[in-house]
Scaffold this active site. Structure first.
Site, PDB file in Angstrom:
ATOM      1  N   ASP A  34      -3.571   8.127  -1.191  1.00  0.00           N
ATOM      2  CA  ASP A  34      -3.973   7.090  -0.238  1.00  0.00           C
ATOM      3  C   ASP A  34      -5.384   6.604  -0.580  1.00  0.00           C
ATOM      4  O   ASP A  34      -5.645   5.405  -0.707  1.00  0.00           O
ATOM      5  CB  ASP A  34      -3.936   7.719   1.166  1.00  0.00           C
ATOM      6  CG  ASP A  34      -4.290   6.741   2.281  1.00  0.00           C
ATOM      7  OD1 ASP A  34      -3.971   5.543   2.140  1.00  0.00           O
ATOM      8  OD2 ASP A  34      -4.871   7.186   3.297  1.00  0.00           O
ATOM      9  N   GLU A  50       0.096   5.548  12.811  1.00  0.00           N
ATOM     10  CA  GLU A  50      -1.236   5.133  13.206  1.00  0.00           C
ATOM     11  C   GLU A  50      -1.306   3.625  13.476  1.00  0.00           C
ATOM     12  O   GLU A  50      -1.921   3.172  14.410  1.00  0.00           O
ATOM     13  CB  GLU A  50      -2.262   5.517  12.130  1.00  0.00           C
ATOM     14  CG  GLU A  50      -3.658   5.565  12.718  1.00  0.00           C
ATOM     15  CD  GLU A  50      -4.719   5.797  11.659  1.00  0.00           C
ATOM     16  OE1 GLU A  50      -4.383   5.887  10.481  1.00  0.00           O
ATOM     17  OE2 GLU A  50      -5.897   5.878  12.048  1.00  0.00           O
ATOM     18  N   ASP A  51      -0.696   2.859  12.601  1.00  0.00           N
ATOM     19  CA  ASP A  51      -0.845   1.400  12.665  1.00  0.00           C
ATOM     20  C   ASP A  51       0.252   0.677  13.436  1.00  0.00           C
ATOM     21  O   ASP A  51       0.129  -0.498  13.721  1.00  0.00           O
ATOM     22  CB  ASP A  51      -0.859   0.807  11.241  1.00  0.00           C
ATOM     23  CG  ASP A  51      -2.019   1.337  10.412  1.00  0.00           C
ATOM     24  OD1 ASP A  51      -2.887   2.015  10.995  1.00  0.00           O
ATOM     25  OD2 ASP A  51      -2.038   1.081   9.203  1.00  0.00           O
ATOM     26  N   ASP A  71     -22.152  13.053 -26.795  1.00  0.00           N
ATOM     27  CA  ASP A  71     -20.819  13.648 -26.596  1.00  0.00           C
ATOM     28  C   ASP A  71     -20.009  12.867 -25.571  1.00  0.00           C
ATOM     29  O   ASP A  71     -19.547  13.367 -24.579  1.00  0.00           O
ATOM     30  CB  ASP A  71     -20.915  15.124 -26.211  1.00  0.00           C
ATOM     31  CG  ASP A  71     -21.922  15.363 -25.111  1.00  0.00           C
ATOM     32  OD1 ASP A  71     -22.618  14.415 -24.737  1.00  0.00           O
ATOM     33  OD2 ASP A  71     -22.004  16.505 -24.627  1.00  0.00           O
ATOM     34  N   HIS A 106       3.188   7.053   5.685  1.00  0.00           N
ATOM     35  CA  HIS A 106       1.947   7.690   6.134  1.00  0.00           C
ATOM     36  C   HIS A 106       1.116   6.873   7.114  1.00  0.00           C
ATOM     37  O   HIS A 106       0.357   7.420   7.889  1.00  0.00           O
ATOM     38  CB  HIS A 106       1.084   8.117   4.937  1.00  0.00           C
ATOM     39  CG  HIS A 106       0.270   7.012   4.356  1.00  0.00           C
ATOM     40  ND1 HIS A 106       0.783   6.089   3.491  1.00  0.00           N
ATOM     41  CD2 HIS A 106      -1.030   6.644   4.556  1.00  0.00           C
ATOM     42  CE1 HIS A 106      -0.159   5.217   3.163  1.00  0.00           C
ATOM     43  NE2 HIS A 106      -1.263   5.526   3.793  1.00  0.00           N
ATOM     44  N   HIS A 131       0.823  -1.222   0.000  1.00  0.00           N
ATOM     45  CA  HIS A 131       0.000   0.000   0.000  1.00  0.00           C
ATOM     46  C   HIS A 131       0.861   1.278   0.000  1.00  0.00           C
ATOM     47  O   HIS A 131       0.744   2.086  -0.929  1.00  0.00           O
ATOM     48  CB  HIS A 131      -0.979  -0.084   1.175  1.00  0.00           C
ATOM     49  CG  HIS A 131      -1.737   1.170   1.450  1.00  0.00           C
ATOM     50  ND1 HIS A 131      -2.637   1.714   0.553  1.00  0.00           N
ATOM     51  CD2 HIS A 131      -1.741   1.997   2.529  1.00  0.00           C
ATOM     52  CE1 HIS A 131      -3.161   2.818   1.088  1.00  0.00           C
ATOM     53  NE2 HIS A 131      -2.631   3.009   2.273  1.00  0.00           N
TER      54      HIS A 131
HETATM   55 MN    MN Z   1      -3.138   4.458   3.965  1.00  0.00          MN
END
Ligand code: MN
Length: 502
Positions: A138, A76-77, A261, A72, A48
């Site tokens: 992301d 957080e993870d 169109d 990034h 990712h």
């Molecule tokens: Mn992410």
């Protein structure tokens, strides 16, 4: 020695040895931090951040942005601390990672959250445009892999958030490619049957169309070449599935059979001059449809988009829109604000409006700091106060709907400066847009040399002169006449001052 980041580095415009070293280091760092964590697809998590960094490199972003893209999700993870990131990769990367992480914590729950998310996204965007670019990358990768997300309700929630928040922002930032892709990915989740039906129809039309247009493209190339324009290329693009659906709904009573169109022919040339010459050549070759010429080179769209558009009927009877632009304009149309990022290039071109308008929208952003670490700009505080006092005016939604996403018009000062206003703006909005003092002391206005009423709706290209008198004061009625939140806020504050309330 080969490294998984080699594709990222070679996608950069002119990578240095240092770029290569730092990007490798960031990748190795993230890989260790994410450890055995897996994506919903079953792949190692690092896939990712790798995809995001690759995209950021492809659209021409700098080392800090690419490194922040790789990192990034680490704070957080994983156990990684922001301090650690700063120590290893510097304060800018830490700031970018922190900002993106903060945005990720917002969970989308209905309209109120929607507005709040937008608000925060804009604040982050104004403080550093790179934050939103990373966030867009992301979201793009998450949407490209959304089929792995279960249950269906979660997929739908993410798709709806994409459609309601990320798509309009990508549009407003002029990021045409990402907008179109996000929109179609979200549409496929939200209305799978309709998406499939339309995709099939577009495919059929495409076959028929490419068959008929090939001869016309040859004619066009020949005509341009005969006029000495050899450096050009043509390409045709198919409208996105979702924008096709929207058009069918809006214009043709949802009868998709009537939307013709679907295709546009792009002519990419070397210089702006070439673009205008090509327009003349094209109109000599094929019959233009009256009223369909739009000159977004002289009057760029507020998101920075530039091109000349015209719709013609070719010799073989194909009705088609042509989009005539230079290579630089073409790049801008695809990447929008991201293509403006390269400041060196920017200075050469003398542009920069895309970033400028965000700064204009959030005037006091940089001056204030705040409760929770995110900047809480003065205009936001003013707004929440105004929202409480006058729920009928000035909500944040007004800003978004009236000032931010609405169609814009461009009016001129007598000196020829362009003032960018929302549609239906009046001379009062014009005056306040230039300066609050000008608005506060205004006693009349001339449009194209004639005195006009305050209620007059300005039109594209109007020259507006504001007449002032020292000591003059705004009138309460102006609140009903003004269209922009900025003007209303200034009027209200001037009225309060006049009434001695402040
Ligand atoms: Mn992410």
């Amino acid at each position: 020695m080969a490294h998984p980041t080699d594709d990222i580095v070679s996608a950069m415009q002119s990578p240095s040895a240092e770029d290569r070293e730092v990007i490798r280091r960031a990748y190795d760092f993230a890989e260790v931090a994410h450890g055995s964590e897996l994506r919903k697809s079953g792949e190692p998590y690092i896939v990712h951040p790798h995809a995001i960094a690759l995209y950021l490199a492809e659209i021409g972003m700098d080392q800090d942005t690419i490194v922040a893209g790789i990192l990034h999700d680490t704070t957080e993870d994983t156990d990684t601390s922001p301090e650690e990131i700063e120590k290893q990769f510097g304060p800018t990367v830490r700031f970018l990672v922190d900002s993106v992480t903060k945005l990720s914590k917002l969970k989308y729950r209905g309209l109120e959250r929607h507005v709040e998310s937008l608000r925060q996204l804009l604040v982050a965007t104004a403080s550093d445009i790179r934050v939103i670019i990373i966030k867009m990358a992301d979201r793009l990768h998450n949407m490209r892999t959304i089929r792995y997300v279960t249950p269906r309700e979660k997929r739908e929630r993410i798709a709806r958030e994409t459609m309601e928040i990320y798509v309009p922002i990508a549009e407003r930032l002029g990021m045409g490619n990402i907008k179109a892709e996000l929109e179609d990915l979200a549409f496929a989740v939200l209305e799978p049957k309709r998406y499939e039906e339309l995709t099939r129809l577009i495919e059929e039309r495409k076959k028929d169309f490419s068959h008929r247009i090939d001869g016309d493209i040859k004619d066009l190339k020949k005509a341009l070449a005969e006029n000495g324009m050899r450096t050009f290329r043509t390409e045709y693009r198919v409208k996105g599935v979702h924008s096709f659906a929207r058009k069918a709904l809006k214009k043709y009573d949802n009868d998709i059979a009537n939307v013709y169109d679907l295709f546009a022919l792009r002519v990419v040339l070397k210089t702006t001059e070439d673009c205008y010459r090509a327009l003349g050549i094209i109109h000599g070759l094929w019959r233009p449809i009256p009223g369909k010429v739009k000159d977004y080179i002289a009057f760029p769209k507020p998101n920075g988009y530039r091109s000349i558009h015209t719709t013609v009927i070719t010799r073989r009877g194909v009705t088609i829109e042509l989009q005539i632009r230079t290579g630089v304009m073409h790049r801008d149309a695809q990447y929008g604000v991201a293509s403006h990022f390269n400041y060196k290039q920017e200075r050469k071109r003398g542009g920069g409006s895309t970033i400028e308008w965000i700064q204009n929208l959030l005037p006091s952003l940089k001056k204030t700091a705040s409760e929770d670490g995110t900047s809480a700009p003065q205009w936001l505080k003013d707004l929440s106060k105004a929202e409480q006092e006058h729920p009928e005016y000035s909500t944040f939604k007004d800003i978004l709907n009236k000032d931010f996403f609405a169609e814009r018009i461009f009016a001129f000062t007598p000196r020829g400066d362009v003032i960018d206003l929302p549609q239906d703006a009046t001379p009062i909005d014009f005056a306040y847009c230039i300066h609050s003092d000008l608005g506060d002391t205004m006693t009349g206005a001339k449009v194209n040399g004639k005195l006009v009423a305050y209620e007059t709706k300005l039109r594209n290209g109007d020259v507006v002169e504001i007449i002032t008198k020292e000591g003059a004061k705004p009138n309460k009625k102006w609140l009903d006449v003004a269209k922009t939140v900025g003007a209303k806020t200034h009027i209200r504050s001037a009225l309060r001052k006049r009434d001695g309330l402040q």
